[in-house]
Design a protein around this motif. Structure first.
Motif, PDB file in Angstrom:
ATOM      1  N   ALA A  77      10.453  -0.392  -3.222  1.00 49.71           N
ATOM      2  CA  ALA A  77      10.085  -1.381  -2.705  1.00 49.71           C
ATOM      3  C   ALA A  77       9.315  -2.272  -3.108  1.00 49.71           C
ATOM      4  O   ALA A  77       8.211  -1.389  -4.625  1.00 49.71           O
ATOM      5  CB  ALA A  77       9.429  -0.791  -0.875  1.00 49.71           C
ATOM      6  N   GLU A  78       8.942  -3.191  -3.011  1.00 48.78           N
ATOM      7  CA  GLU A  78       8.287  -4.338  -3.189  1.00 48.78           C
ATOM      8  C   GLU A  78       6.503  -4.383  -2.450  1.00 48.78           C
ATOM      9  O   GLU A  78       6.903  -3.768  -1.514  1.00 48.78           O
ATOM     10  CB  GLU A  78       9.180  -6.111  -3.124  1.00 48.78           C
ATOM     11  N   GLU A  79       5.889  -4.563  -2.576  1.00 47.85           N
ATOM     12  CA  GLU A  79       4.637  -4.670  -2.273  1.00 47.85           C
ATOM     13  C   GLU A  79       4.926  -6.676  -1.726  1.00 47.85           C
ATOM     14  O   GLU A  79       4.829  -7.435  -2.705  1.00 47.85           O
ATOM     15  CB  GLU A  79       3.527  -4.600  -2.593  1.00 47.85           C
ATOM     16  N   VAL A  80       4.551  -6.035  -0.262  1.00 47.60           N
ATOM     17  CA  VAL A  80       4.152  -7.787   0.598  1.00 47.60           C
ATOM     18  C   VAL A  80       3.042  -8.039   1.186  1.00 47.60           C
ATOM     19  O   VAL A  80       2.571  -7.003   1.822  1.00 47.60           O
ATOM     20  CB  VAL A  80       5.441  -8.227   1.541  1.00 47.60           C
ATOM     21  N   GLN A  81       2.059  -8.678   1.925  1.00 46.92           N
ATOM     22  CA  GLN A  81       1.092  -9.351   2.164  1.00 46.92           C
ATOM     23  C   GLN A  81       1.540  -9.196   4.088  1.00 46.92           C
ATOM     24  O   GLN A  81       2.298 -10.084   4.277  1.00 46.92           O
ATOM     25  CB  GLN A  81       0.641  -9.564   2.019  1.00 46.92           C
ATOM     26  N   MET A  82       0.709  -8.910   5.296  1.00 44.45           N
ATOM     27  CA  MET A  82       1.139  -9.278   6.369  1.00 44.45           C
ATOM     28  C   MET A  82      -0.167  -9.432   7.101  1.00 44.45           C
ATOM     29  O   MET A  82      -0.776  -8.668   6.830  1.00 44.45           O
ATOM     30  CB  MET A  82       2.141  -7.320   6.567  1.00 44.45           C
ATOM     31  N   ASP A  83      -0.270 -10.450   7.844  1.00 40.88           N
ATOM     32  CA  ASP A  83      -1.370 -10.912   8.807  1.00 40.88           C
ATOM     33  C   ASP A  83      -1.451  -9.651   9.770  1.00 40.88           C
ATOM     34  O   ASP A  83      -0.568  -9.359  10.322  1.00 40.88           O
ATOM     35  CB  ASP A  83      -0.480 -12.447   9.543  1.00 40.88           C
ATOM     36  N   ARG A  84      -3.089  -9.456  10.123  1.00 40.92           N
ATOM     37  CA  ARG A  84      -3.174  -8.562  11.209  1.00 40.92           C
ATOM     38  C   ARG A  84      -4.333  -9.905  11.783  1.00 40.92           C
ATOM     39  O   ARG A  84      -4.646 -10.443  11.591  1.00 40.92           O
ATOM     40  CB  ARG A  84      -3.474  -7.883  10.758  1.00 40.92           C
TER      41      ARG A  84
END
Length: 863
Positions: A628-635
């Motif tokens: 799997a690829e790493e992605v950024q997510m807002d919190r």
């Protein structure tokens, strides 16, 4: 006495000789065949139903077969000289260091017992929670203590691990690593599989495979056993692996008595004996029923009793004593009928209950200074003999207690070294937000813990103790489970120590959190599968202390990933705890993957992990996580500045909400939150019914239909600012703030149409999408894809003024919000998530060659 038919091995490579009949048989006994198979005692039988050979897995044509009287191994006559599978009675002799199993209730799949080789049926089946051992509950006391060795115990360090072979119960289509032919079978217990790397082979082929194991395709995400240390003396395997113990486990040992199968010798069940294995079994009333013919030799009765307890020794060294202690089972109480060889014949006895014992030897030599490992049905105990203790006396004591126990006892001589014992215990359930001195005082007051034992104070009222005394660690562990502070029950866990200096270069072990309450019974099956495929020390059950124990254990691992098995609420729980202790762990940003076990699973849908878990192969899921690829997510942080609750509010059941909450998916006010609140109340009334996504969605539809005639002018009750600009609200009944482009089980509330005044939503754009709905009918149309919501605004800082009590929900958790201010803003740094690769992956067989496994392996688990 005639030849017993048992096998004596001089060399494992010696060629098998032809079978031969016994020279002399007693009345009622069968002709037996002796071959070079390890421990088997074969006899010719007439087949009355379709039968398969346990050596070659082929169908046995004709009506003649050969079966082992001890373990039910069935064979062609031509396969007798080639059989290499060890009999169940001889299997303990192949184990150098016993490792106990952790028995629990078996699953629903078709499996075969590893002791008697018969099909497992009903609720009496058990399985080991750590390895692939499956047994009947009556066979469990006779299983071999050969579970996987998953950690160092403070003794001799082992850096190189060999294959850990387990027979049978493999996936269909598994191919032999040597000859590349199919080696699995759905009809019998056949084939061998390594429980670390997963390679498979025939029983006649696996012996030529090099012994060293490389951990296979998952080697980078497996926490290698040489990197884990637990001083586990005085703690059971259940405690070390944090496996929940229930009544089913504790009753396992009580089912091994007369409720099980009879051991029948001969064609007629004329007489049945109750046979006890030593004093311990007699005290516990645990016996085996041995059915024998009316006339049979004395030694053959003893031999049948030995086989009933899977003891491979010769009967001449044993005897049966009357349980009533009226005398020995010797020639004095046997009816002699003048057999041809002048041997005693058993006919009618004084008692039906007997104790199997070893005959006293005339000369025995004693030694001192030894380290015995003593195996019990569900545990292995290590005892160190002092210089004054005599080994012979210890051996005689064990032999008197249980012959089976004596058969599994190992004695070792080790160099005496001053080892420093260190047991890490995590105690939780304390009041939160206290100082270290206050926690130390509570530990001293309730558990009599010394202040120097407190090594760390963790988030959420948990404390870690480092204890250098085994008995003291056991005392605190057990006492904490029976202690309550401020009406809250404490819990205690044994935490493994991960030696990061021994981690392989470039390795990225996977930390797995499983919520067994999610997804009905699927959470339980996933928990079992991952304990089996990985090191059980890297798999944590969230019902035992939450995410904190796992994150604390991995705090010094420089690079690791996290896999959360549960719903969106479970993912938010793990993210919240991770954020609170981020400054205490070495890995800066552990990426998080998801196995969706909840109802909506909106975050898992966005990250391509699917709409919900539906039984995909756990091995293929792990391969997908690895690729799997790493992605950024807002919190986002939601500050709830509520006013004081009024008396009227108390009467109406309004609950004071938390002051600060974190949001990952969406935040809703009005009709959307009201439906979630009604669903939450229905689940609290009868939680056992809410064990499937289909039922949960049905309840949502029901509560939605009840709100069709309801009207709430939400735009009159609230005011909103987006990025410090007032926003006029249209006529709506619900207001929803989206962080991800999925809402309410996959609905696209924002819509796909482009609009010049709004940008395209992304999970890492630092913006929230504000959408309105006009009622239940509008929500239903959005769910069916006929409409989208009313786009209102996009922004990164939102202030809401609430004029009256209103239902709200954050990621599916609802409550009644009192009048006041609500502020939504970014919650510090973004979080790192794992998004499943789009690449179409091929399905892998259960046995991949290690030489080919360096290339990325495909997977089927799709969206």
């Amino acid at each position: 006495m005639a030849d017993s038919g048992r096998v004596k091995h001089d060399s494992p490579s010696s060629s098998p000789g032809p079978g031969r009949k016994k020279a002399q048989q007693s009345p009622g006994s069968k002709v037996r065949y002796s071959v070079n198979a390890p421990g088997h005692c074969f006899r010719k039988v007439t087949l009355t139903k379709p039968t398969f050979c346990h050596h070659c897995s082929d169908f046995i044509w004709g009506i003649v077969g050969f079966v082992c009287e001890v373990c039910n191994f069935m064979s062609h006559e031509k396969c007798l000289k080639h059989a290499r599978t060890v009999c169940s009675c001889m299997a303990p002799t192949q184990v150098q260091v016993p490792v106990a199993h952790c028995f629990g209730p078996a699953g629903q799949k078709k499996r075969f017992c590893c002791v008697c080789r018969k099909h497992l049926e009903g609720s009496s089946a058990l399985r080991c929670e750590v390895c692939e051992l499956h047994v009947h509950s009556d066979c469990a006391p006779f299983s071999v203590s050969d579970c996987r060795f998953c950690h160092q115990d403070g003794g001799q360090d082992i850096d190189t691990y060999q294959h850990h072979w387990r027979e049978g119960n493999m996936s269909s289509g598994a191919r032999c690593e040597v000859c590349r032919r199919t080696c699995s079978s759905s009809d019998i217990l056949a084939g061998m599989r390594c429980e670390w790397c997963g390679i498979t082979a025939h029983a006649s082929c696996y012996i030529i495979i090099p012994p060293e194991c490389s951990m296979g395709r998952l080697q980078n995400m497996i926490l290698h056993p040489s990197c884990v240390r637990i001083c586990s003396r005085n703690f059971s395997k259940m405690h070390c692996y944090r496996i929940s113990e229930n009544s089913h486990h504790s009753e396992m040992g009580n089912r091994f008595s007369g409720s099980g199968q009879n051991y029948i010798l001969g064609p007629k069940r004329e007489h049945t004996l109750k046979v006890f294995d030593g004093d311990d079994a007699a005290k516990r009333n645990q016996f085996r029923l041995v059915s024998i013919p009316r006339m049979i030799k004395n030694e053959e009765v003893v031999e049948a009793s030995l086989r009933a307890f899977y003891i491979p020794d010769e009967p001449q060294d044993y005897e049966l004593q009357s349980y009533s202690q009226q005398g020995l089972f010797t020639d004095d109480i046997i009816n002699r009928n003048g057999t041809p060889d002048n041997k005693p014949i058993f006919k009618d006895t004084v008692s039906d209950s007997w104790v199997l014992r070893s005959k006293p030897k005339e000369t025995e030599v004693g030694f001192t200074m030894s380290y015995p490992f003593i195996s019990y049905p569900s545990s292995v105990q290590r005892q160190v003999l002092s210089g004054q203790e005599i080994l012979l006396e210890k051996l005689q004591e064990i032999r008197k207690t249980s012959l089976r126990q004596m058969n599994q006892t190992r004695f070792y001589i080790e160099e005496s070294r001053n080892r420093v014992a260190q047991v890490n215990l995590l105690l939780g359930g304390f009041p939160t937000q206290l100082e270290k001195e206050e926690y130390t005082h509570l530990l001293s007051e309730h558990l009599s813990v010394k202040s120097e034992s407190v090594s760390a104070v963790l988030f959420s009222g948990a404390v870690v103790l480092q204890i250098s005394c085994f008995s003291e660690a056991e005392r605190i562990y057990m006492l904490a489970k029976d202690t309550s502070i401020s009406s809250k029950q404490l819990y205690s866990l044994v935490i493994p120590e991960i030696m990061q200096s021994k981690l392989a270069k470039g390795s990225c072990p996977l930390l797995v959190f499983v919520n067994p309450k999610s997804g009905g019974l699927k959470g339980r099956e996933i928990l079992y599968s991952f304990r089996k495929l990985l090191n059980p020390h890297q798999v944590f059950e969230l019902t035992s202390g939450g995410p904190l124990p796992g994150l604390h254990a991995f705090r010094e691992v420089p690079h690791f990933r996290i896999l959360v098995c549960g719903g969106d609420g479970t993912v938010g729980w793990v993210l919240g705890v991770l954020e609170s202790i981020r400054h205490k762990i070495t890995c800066p940003e552990p990426a998080i993957g998801i196995i969706p076990l909840g109802t909506g699973n909106d975050l898992a849908r966005v990250l391509r992990w699917g709409v919900g878990y539906s039984g995909e192969d756990p091995y293929n899921i792990l391969l997908s996580v690895d690729e799997a690829e790493e992605v950024q997510m807002d919190r986002w942080t939601i500050l709830l500045d509520a006013q004081e609750m009024t008396e009227d509010g108390k009467e109406n059941g309004f609950l004071e909400p938390p002051k600060i909450v974190h949001m990952n998916n969406y935040f809703g006010l009005g009709i959307d939150a009201e439906l979630s609140l009604d669903f939450h109340h229905a689940r609290e009334v009868d939680p056992d019914k809410f064990n499937s996504r289909f039922h949960n969605k049905g309840v949502y539809v029901k509560v939605g239909l009840q709100k069709l005639s309801h009207t709430r002018n939400l735009h009159k009750d609230i005011r909103m600012q987006v990025d410090k600009h007032d926003v006029e609200l249209p006529t709506i009944e619900g207001l929803i703030f989206l962080n991800i482009p999925s809402w309410g089980s996959g609905a696209d509330l924002w819509g796909s149409d482009s609009e010049s005044r709004f940008g395209r939503p992304r999970i890492d754009d630092g913006m929230l999408e504000v959408v309105g709905v006009t009622g239940v009918v509008h929500m239903g149309q959005v769910q069916s894809g006929m409409r989208s919501g009313i786009r209102i605004a996009q922004g990164s800082y939102i202030r809401i003024t609430v004029n009256k009590p209103i239902p709200v929900q954050v990621d599916g958790e609802p409550w009644i919000q009192s009048p006041g201010q609500i502020i939504i803003s970014a919650a510090g740094p973004k979080v790192c998530m794992l998004r499943k690769s789009k690449t179409k992956q091929k399905k892998q067989s259960g046995s991949l060659k290690e030489g080919r496994s360096d290339s990325p392996a495909p997977s089927d688990g799709g969206q």
